[in-house]
Design a protein around this motif. Structure first.
Motif, PDB file in Angstrom:
ATOM      1  N   LYS A 175       1.584  -1.361  -0.135  1.00 48.67           N
ATOM      2  CA  LYS A 175      -0.251  -0.084  -0.694  1.00 48.67           C
ATOM      3  C   LYS A 175       1.159   1.280   0.090  1.00 48.67           C
ATOM      4  CE  LYS A 175      -3.970  -2.463   0.918  1.00 48.67           C
ATOM      5  NZ  LYS A 175      -4.321  -2.326  -0.740  1.00 48.67           N
ATOM      6  N   TYR A 176       0.096   1.963  -0.548  1.00 48.63           N
ATOM      7  CA  TYR A 176       0.429   4.013  -0.604  1.00 48.63           C
ATOM      8  C   TYR A 176      -0.504   4.384   0.583  1.00 48.63           C
ATOM      9  CZ  TYR A 176      -0.254   8.686  -2.450  1.00 48.63           C
ATOM     10  OH  TYR A 176      -0.304   9.708  -2.356  1.00 48.63           O
ATOM     11  N   TRP A 177      -0.060   4.900   1.494  1.00 48.56           N
ATOM     12  CA  TRP A 177      -0.340   5.691   2.612  1.00 48.56           C
ATOM     13  C   TRP A 177       1.379   6.888   3.182  1.00 48.56           C
ATOM     14  CZ3 TRP A 177      -4.785   5.709   2.976  1.00 48.56           C
ATOM     15  CH2 TRP A 177      -5.758   6.582   3.707  1.00 48.56           C
TER      16      TRP A 177
ATOM     17  N   ARG B 170       2.958  14.649  -4.352  1.00 49.52           N
ATOM     18  CA  ARG B 170       2.499  13.495  -4.373  1.00 49.52           C
ATOM     19  C   ARG B 170       3.167  12.170  -4.075  1.00 49.52           C
ATOM     20  NH1 ARG B 170      -2.895  15.492  -5.682  1.00 49.52           N
ATOM     21  NH2 ARG B 170      -4.763  14.697  -4.125  1.00 49.52           N
TER      22      ARG B 170
ATOM     23  N   SER C  93     -10.058   6.890  -7.347  1.00 52.08           N
ATOM     24  CA  SER C  93      -9.850   8.482  -8.389  1.00 52.08           C
ATOM     25  C   SER C  93      -8.236   7.851  -9.176  1.00 52.08           C
ATOM     26  CB  SER C  93      -9.453   9.243  -7.213  1.00 52.08           C
ATOM     27  OG  SER C  93      -8.241   7.996  -5.753  1.00 52.08           O
TER      28      SER C  93
ATOM     29  N   SER D 248      -3.559  11.594  -8.942  1.00 56.72           N
ATOM     30  CA  SER D 248      -4.343  11.075  -7.715  1.00 56.72           C
ATOM     31  C   SER D 248      -3.118  10.252  -7.724  1.00 56.72           C
ATOM     32  CB  SER D 248      -5.285  10.298  -8.047  1.00 56.72           C
ATOM     33  OG  SER D 248      -5.189   9.363  -6.799  1.00 56.72           O
TER      34      SER D 248
ATOM     35  N   SER E 210      -8.974   9.325   1.093  1.00 60.12           N
ATOM     36  CA  SER E 210      -7.616   8.983   0.425  1.00 60.12           C
ATOM     37  C   SER E 210      -6.905  10.060   1.079  1.00 60.12           C
ATOM     38  CB  SER E 210      -6.906   7.987  -0.571  1.00 60.12           C
ATOM     39  OG  SER E 210      -7.452   7.238   0.002  1.00 60.12           O
ATOM     40  N   THR E 211      -6.716  11.364   0.889  1.00 62.01           N
ATOM     41  CA  THR E 211      -5.561  11.978   0.252  1.00 62.01           C
ATOM     42  C   THR E 211      -6.232  13.128   1.737  1.00 62.01           C
ATOM     43  OG1 THR E 211      -6.654  12.825  -1.948  1.00 62.01           O
ATOM     44  CG2 THR E 211      -5.435  15.045  -0.748  1.00 62.01           C
TER      45      THR E 211
ATOM     46  N   HIS F  58      -3.891  10.245   4.097  1.00 59.13           N
ATOM     47  CA  HIS F  58      -2.437  10.854   4.070  1.00 59.13           C
ATOM     48  C   HIS F  58      -1.551  11.457   4.530  1.00 59.13           C
ATOM     49  CE1 HIS F  58      -2.360   7.806   0.317  1.00 59.13           C
ATOM     50  NE2 HIS F  58      -3.438   8.306  -0.037  1.00 59.13           N
TER      51      HIS F  58
HETATM   52  C1  DP6 Z   1      -5.663   3.325   0.493  1.00 64.55           C
HETATM   53  O1  DP6 Z   1      -4.157   7.606  -4.254  1.00 64.55           O
HETATM   54  O2  DP6 Z   1      -6.852   7.252  -3.814  1.00 64.55           O
HETATM   55  O3  DP6 Z   1      -6.007   2.981  -1.219  1.00 64.55           O
HETATM   56  O4  DP6 Z   1      -3.273  10.783  -3.589  1.00 64.55           O
HETATM   57  O5  DP6 Z   1      -5.033  11.847  -2.170  1.00 64.55           O
HETATM   58  O6  DP6 Z   1      -5.655  10.707  -4.872  1.00 64.55           O
HETATM   59  P1  DP6 Z   1      -4.554  10.509  -3.357  1.00 64.55           P
HETATM   60  O7  DP6 Z   1      -5.369   8.744  -2.832  1.00 64.55           O
HETATM   61  P2  DP6 Z   1      -5.384   7.632  -3.382  1.00 64.55           P
HETATM   62  O8  DP6 Z   1      -4.320   6.423  -2.540  1.00 64.55           O
HETATM   63  C2  DP6 Z   1      -5.056   4.792  -2.325  1.00 64.55           C
HETATM   64  C3  DP6 Z   1      -4.494   4.885  -0.959  1.00 64.55           C
HETATM   65  C4  DP6 Z   1      -4.669   3.552  -0.592  1.00 64.55           C
HETATM   66  C5  DP6 Z   1      -3.752   2.538  -0.665  1.00 64.55           C
HETATM   67  C6  DP6 Z   1      -3.111   2.227  -2.250  1.00 64.55           C
HETATM   68  O9  DP6 Z   1      -4.085   2.856  -3.272  1.00 64.55           O
HETATM   69  O10 DP6 Z   1      -2.147   2.301  -2.136  1.00 64.55           O
END
Ligand code: DP6
Length: 325
Positions: free
Chosen positions: A18-20, A28, A108, A140, A192-193, A196
């Motif tokens: 995951k990206y968090w 970003r 997104s 995003s 999510s934004t 983060h």
């Molecule tokens: C929990 O890409 O939706 O899905 O950059 O603010 O648009 P923004 O956030 P976003 O974050 C994704 C968070 C997640 C984990 C993931 O997809 O890696």
């Protein structure tokens, strides 16, 4: 500039690592690398037309006029495309998600991947997949992973110019399925934004970020060697690490519902009983059950029996974003 129009389609993606959290929110630039697979069943189709008669960008999403922050986020992304193309013309944007209405799966990722590809083409820009991914990231973060095809790695890199997604294995490398258990269709409370921004308020985020490279390597190795039991172990671990950060942020983010936990426990029981299946969960209550193709219909049937599961959606792995006209 002549009026120009283009249409694109992009698939959503589900992160296995995951990206968090961001090291730079404006750009970003993520706190850690992430790895995902595109979801063929969830698409956004977007048409962008630059029109000299428009005084402002007009944005329509699923037949409704976008306003407020949803409109402004799209307009800000169009500004990035206009800056690159050296134009000032406003655009008409028409976007459709194929997600079954009210499934809580709006994404997104597919939206900004599709917008980037259509807007760049309509503006006359010819960008590489890497460049399109990098640009989509600004709209995003997870959208950068929906530009390339199949299994995609987004390397955490400290600079804008090296932060983008790239394919590490084609969609047909491993016939996995994402069987999504929809336990709640309502819109999530904290997007999510905002999440983060909160990540660094958790004392667990630093430990999560520091330990991500090891999980990423395990995940990559499991994927490349098609080792499902190693994959199951690491994706559940990573999703739980992210939710541990969410739970311990200030304010705390608790996305799970009772049915979320019921699905997680059921998945673990099924796996103990010999079925290859593992869960992962994004910033919401729905559970993505990842499994090899030949287990998907069994997983789907079993999920239907669980109390609290409203719907089940089964998807293959998707290709990258592309122009359709
Ligand atoms: C929990 O890409 O939706 O899905 O950059 O603010 O648009 P923004 O956030 P976003 O974050 C994704 C968070 C997640 C984990 C993931 O997809 O890696």
């Amino acid at each position: 500039m002549q009026d120009r129009k283009a249409t694109s389609i992009a698939f959503s993606n589900i992160a296995l690592i995951k990206y968090w959290g961001n090291r730079d929110h404006a750009l970003r630039l993520p706190s850690n690398s992430s790895l995902s697979m595109n979801i063929a069943a969830l698409t956004t189709t977007t048409t962008v037309e630059f029109r000299s008669d428009l005084a402002n960008d007009v944005v329509q999403i699923d037949d409704a006029q976008a306003c407020g922050s949803a409109h402004d986020r799209v307009a800000a992304h169009l500004d990035r495309v206009r800056a690159l193309a050296g134009i000032t013309t406003k655009a008409n944007v028409i976007s459709y998600n194929n997600f079954p209405a009210g499934t809580g799966l709006a994404s997104s990722a597919s939206a900004f991947a599709a917008l980037t590809v259509a807007a760049c083409a309509a503006a006359g820009l010819q960008l590489s997949t890497d460049e399109l991914s990098r640009l989509a990231r600004r709209g995003s973060g997870s959208a950068c992973r929906s530009v390339p095809a199949g299994f995609v790695l987004w390397d955490a890199c400290a600079e804008d110019n090296c932060s983008f997604g790239r394919t590490i294995a084609a969609a047909d490398h491993w016939d996995l399925r994402d069987v999504v258990a929809i336990v709640e269709s309502a819109h999530k409370a904290t997007g999510s934004t905002e999440g983060h921004w909160l990540a660094d308020t958790s004392p667990l985020q630093a430990a999560r970020v520091a330990s991500t490279p090891a999980r990423l390597e395990r995940c990559k190795a499991a994927l490349l060697s098609r080792d499902f039991s190693a994959l199951a172990q690491v994706i559940e671990e990573d999703a739980l690490m992210m939710h541990a950060v969410m739970l311990t942020s200030t304010p705390s983010l608790l996305y799970w519902r009772p049915a979320t936990l019921a699905v997680m426990q059921a998945v673990r029981t099924w796996r103990e009983d010999g079925m290859p299946v593992a869960f992962t969960i994004d910033a919401g209550p729905n559970v993505h059950c990842i499994c090899p193709a030949d287990s998907a219909s069994r997983v789907e049937t079993l999920l239907h029996f669980l109390a609290g599961v409203e719907r089940v959606l089964v998807s293959r792995i998707g290709e990258g974003a592309r122009l359709t006209s």
